[in-house]
Design an enzyme around this catalytic site. Sequence first.
Site, PDB file in Angstrom:
ATOM      1  CD  GLU A 280      -2.987  -0.957   2.309  1.00 11.17           C
ATOM      2  OE1 GLU A 280      -2.800  -0.081   3.183  1.00 11.17           O
ATOM      3  OE2 GLU A 280      -3.922  -1.778   2.351  1.00 11.17           O
TER       4      GLU A 280
ATOM      5  NE  ARG B  69      -0.413   5.701 -26.054  1.00 12.48           N
ATOM      6  CZ  ARG B  69       0.730   5.052 -26.203  1.00 12.48           C
ATOM      7  NH1 ARG B  69       1.224   4.853 -27.412  1.00 12.48           N
ATOM      8  NH2 ARG B  69       1.391   4.596 -25.150  1.00 12.48           N
ATOM      9  CD  GLN B  70      -6.414   1.828 -22.304  1.00 14.36           C
ATOM     10  OE1 GLN B  70      -7.435   1.237 -21.990  1.00 14.36           O
ATOM     11  NE2 GLN B  70      -5.240   1.581 -21.739  1.00 14.36           N
TER      12      GLN B  70
ATOM     13  CG  HIS C  83      -2.014   9.880 -28.732  1.00 16.45           C
ATOM     14  ND1 HIS C  83      -0.776   9.752 -29.325  1.00 16.45           N
ATOM     15  CD2 HIS C  83      -2.865   9.116 -29.462  1.00 16.45           C
ATOM     16  CE1 HIS C  83      -0.872   8.939 -30.366  1.00 16.45           C
ATOM     17  NE2 HIS C  83      -2.123   8.551 -30.471  1.00 16.45           N
TER      18      HIS C  83
ATOM     19  CE  LYS D  60       3.266   3.710 -38.662  1.00 11.26           C
ATOM     20  NZ  LYS D  60       2.729   3.474 -37.309  1.00 11.26           N
TER      21      LYS D  60
ATOM     22  NE  ARG E  70      -2.126  -3.605 -41.036  1.00 10.45           N
ATOM     23  CZ  ARG E  70      -1.289  -3.960 -40.064  1.00 10.45           C
ATOM     24  NH1 ARG E  70      -0.713  -5.155 -40.103  1.00 10.45           N
ATOM     25  NH2 ARG E  70      -1.020  -3.131 -39.075  1.00 10.45           N
TER      26      ARG E  70
ATOM     27  CG  ASP F  24       5.189   9.664 -32.514  1.00 15.02           C
ATOM     28  OD1 ASP F  24       4.163  10.366 -32.451  1.00 15.02           O
ATOM     29  OD2 ASP F  24       5.164   8.458 -32.804  1.00 15.02           O
TER      30      ASP F  24
END
Length: 288
Positions: free
Chosen positions: A36, A93-94, A127, A189, A191, A215
Amino acid sequence: MIVIAGSASPKLSAQVANLLGAELVNAEFKRFPDGEIYVRAEAEVRRKPVAIIQTTCPPQNDNLFELLLLLDAVKVLGASRIVAVIPYLAYARQDKRFKPGEAISLRTVSKLISQSGAAEVITIDVHQEEALGNFSIPAFSQTAMPLIGRHLKSLDLRNPVIIGADQGSMKRATLVALELGAEHYFLEKRRISPENVVIYPKNLSVENRDVVMVDDIVSTGGTIISATKMLMEQGARDVYVACAHPVLAGNAMERLKEAGIKQIIATDTIEKDVSLVSVAPLIADMLK
């Protein structure tokens, strides 16, 4: 104003307090044998404005919980106004739900911060600016990119080109490049299969030039490592990395060096050896 330094931001807190001519209080922090956390802010804050400076870098949960405890302690002590200065904002970022049942983690974090006593939040290079909309209290982000650009200007780079790590970093690359009067682009980028992503520069020549990849956060460094290999193959002289938040998870630092990165230049939103640029002036200006 009283500046209270969290355990994750001692040097930055001292610089901010010095710029403001404010009283600096170093919070007492310890951990009990069962894990704790204990915090104590020994300061006379009644009817005074307080800024608590605590970044929430890894270990995010420990640093975040310390911040919450400090906010609540200062609130109970009767501070007139409490500003939570969170140079690196964990969980930023969430900020959206992509699949049913996912927690919007930043929304939960924002509730905890406001309910613990913060009247305002200040952060650096969040972000996505829209993420601050998850807060029910005023929340502000300032960018450190011009400060990074000024530092780069002192390095005597050869015909530099500034490259955003992806299209989302183009704005940051632009702000850095303006300080240098340099060209700026971003990496694209593509893919070509689920397991194969090709990274390539957009409309630029890097031959015999110094390249700075920019960045907001460098965490594992995977994209940067792939891009560095590509840039070296195209004749880049030296490759630098510049970021606001040097998370550098795991062995990222070693991997970046092995990839041929000349230097990593970051701010002290997270206090590390590569934190060569201080955001203290930005924070002090927002607290005035």
